[in-house]
Design an enzyme around this catalytic site. Structure first.
Site, PDB file in Angstrom:
ATOM      1  N   ALA A   1      -0.536   0.743   6.316  1.00 31.97           N
ATOM      2  CA  ALA A   1      -0.741  -0.170   7.445  1.00 31.97           C
ATOM      3  C   ALA A   1      -1.766  -1.229   7.062  1.00 31.97           C
ATOM      4  O   ALA A   1      -2.597  -1.017   6.178  1.00 31.97           O
ATOM      5  CB  ALA A   1      -1.205   0.600   8.674  1.00 31.97           C
ATOM      6  N   ASP A   2      -1.702  -2.360   7.751  1.00 33.86           N
ATOM      7  CA  ASP A   2      -2.675  -3.418   7.554  1.00 33.86           C
ATOM      8  C   ASP A   2      -2.816  -4.194   8.854  1.00 33.86           C
ATOM      9  O   ASP A   2      -1.837  -4.367   9.587  1.00 33.86           O
ATOM     10  CB  ASP A   2      -2.245  -4.367   6.426  1.00 33.86           C
ATOM     11  CG  ASP A   2      -3.413  -5.189   5.921  1.00 33.86           C
ATOM     12  OD1 ASP A   2      -4.182  -4.651   5.095  1.00 33.86           O
ATOM     13  OD2 ASP A   2      -3.574  -6.331   6.369  1.00 33.86           O
ATOM     14  N   THR A   3      -4.038  -4.660   9.126  1.00 28.26           N
ATOM     15  CA  THR A   3      -4.331  -5.375  10.367  1.00 28.26           C
ATOM     16  C   THR A   3      -5.043  -6.683  10.049  1.00 28.26           C
ATOM     17  O   THR A   3      -5.924  -6.712   9.187  1.00 28.26           O
ATOM     18  CB  THR A   3      -5.239  -4.515  11.287  1.00 28.26           C
ATOM     19  OG1 THR A   3      -4.562  -3.291  11.570  1.00 28.26           O
ATOM     20  CG2 THR A   3      -5.550  -5.229  12.588  1.00 28.26           C
TER      21      THR A   3
ATOM     22  N   GLY B   1       0.662  -4.366  10.765  1.00 32.72           N
ATOM     23  CA  GLY B   1       1.931  -4.073  10.108  1.00 32.72           C
ATOM     24  C   GLY B   1       1.932  -2.637   9.636  1.00 32.72           C
ATOM     25  O   GLY B   1       0.890  -2.092   9.262  1.00 32.72           O
TER      26      GLY B   1
ATOM     27  N   LYS C   1       0.826  -1.213   0.000  1.00 31.64           N
ATOM     28  CA  LYS C   1       0.000   0.000   0.000  1.00 31.64           C
ATOM     29  C   LYS C   1       0.856   1.256   0.000  1.00 31.64           C
ATOM     30  O   LYS C   1       0.608   2.197  -0.768  1.00 31.64           O
ATOM     31  CB  LYS C   1      -0.924   0.009   1.228  1.00 31.64           C
ATOM     32  CG  LYS C   1      -1.971  -1.078   1.216  1.00 31.64           C
ATOM     33  CD  LYS C   1      -2.723  -1.094   2.553  1.00 31.64           C
ATOM     34  CE  LYS C   1      -3.663  -2.268   2.656  1.00 31.64           C
ATOM     35  NZ  LYS C   1      -4.359  -2.305   3.955  1.00 31.64           N
TER      36      LYS C   1
END
Length: 190
Positions: A68-70, A105, A52
């Protein structure tokens, strides 16, 4: 000072950065997320966050870009965002009365290079009745969140205890992110 861009449309990440007093723009990534097979959950969220951030940074190389990623991990399964109420019910039933892990992350792209990291928080749910699950689904909070819940808002009702960083569960490990942003010249406006 370089512009600061959040490569995410998440209202929670936006709110956290505003709360921390950052000035930033939002440009959401349009890439199709690709996950390599066999990666650990920490590597998955770091890889997705980097995809991203790099996508947005490609058109904004004078900026600092944060991606960011969850994900929620129960057993060996990664639980993403539910596609409908049936999938949300299934996820909430799995999490009911159990411990799971939330990984977020973060990737920061700048002229200095790319920094990636992730944080993990352990979350335990109270046992949920079918009435609890239906009430939560009716709240509407399930549908844009990994694992079909958000810890903030009405979702606090589901949480028995947590070990780790609350903000990781919300979607951005704020303290670690702030320190990483400082390293690339981005500071809060205080």
């Amino acid at each position: 000072m370089n512009p600061f861009i959040l490569a995410s449309g998440s209202p929670r990440r936006k709110e956290l950065l505003k709360q921390a007093r950052y000035s930033f723009e939002i440009q959401t990534s349009t890439i199709e997320e690709k996950i390599e097979v066999g990666l650990s959950p920490a590597n998955v969220v770091e890889q997705l966050a980097q995809q991203k951030a790099e996508d947005v940074w490609a058109g904004n190389q004078q900026a600092v870009v944060l991606g960011a990623d969850t994900v929620v991990v129960f057993g060996n399964a990664i639980l993403g965002k539910p596609s409908d109420a049936t999938e949300a019910r299934s996820m909430l039933r799995k999490l009911s009365g159990n411990v799971h892990h939330v990984y977020t992350g973060v990737a920061i792209c700048s002229k200095k290079g790319i920094t990636t990291f992730s944080e993990k928080t352990e979350v335990e749910f109270y046992p949920l009745s079918e009435e609890d699950i239906e009430m939560y689904i009716r709240s509407g909070e399930s549908f844009d969140k990994a694992g079909a819940y958000g810890i903030q808002g009405f979702g606090a009702y589901l949480i028995k205890q947590m070990i780790g960083d609350y903000f990781t569960v919300v979607g951005l490990p704020l303290a670690k992110t702030m320190r990483a942003l400082k390293d690339v010249g981005i500071s809060p406006k205080v």
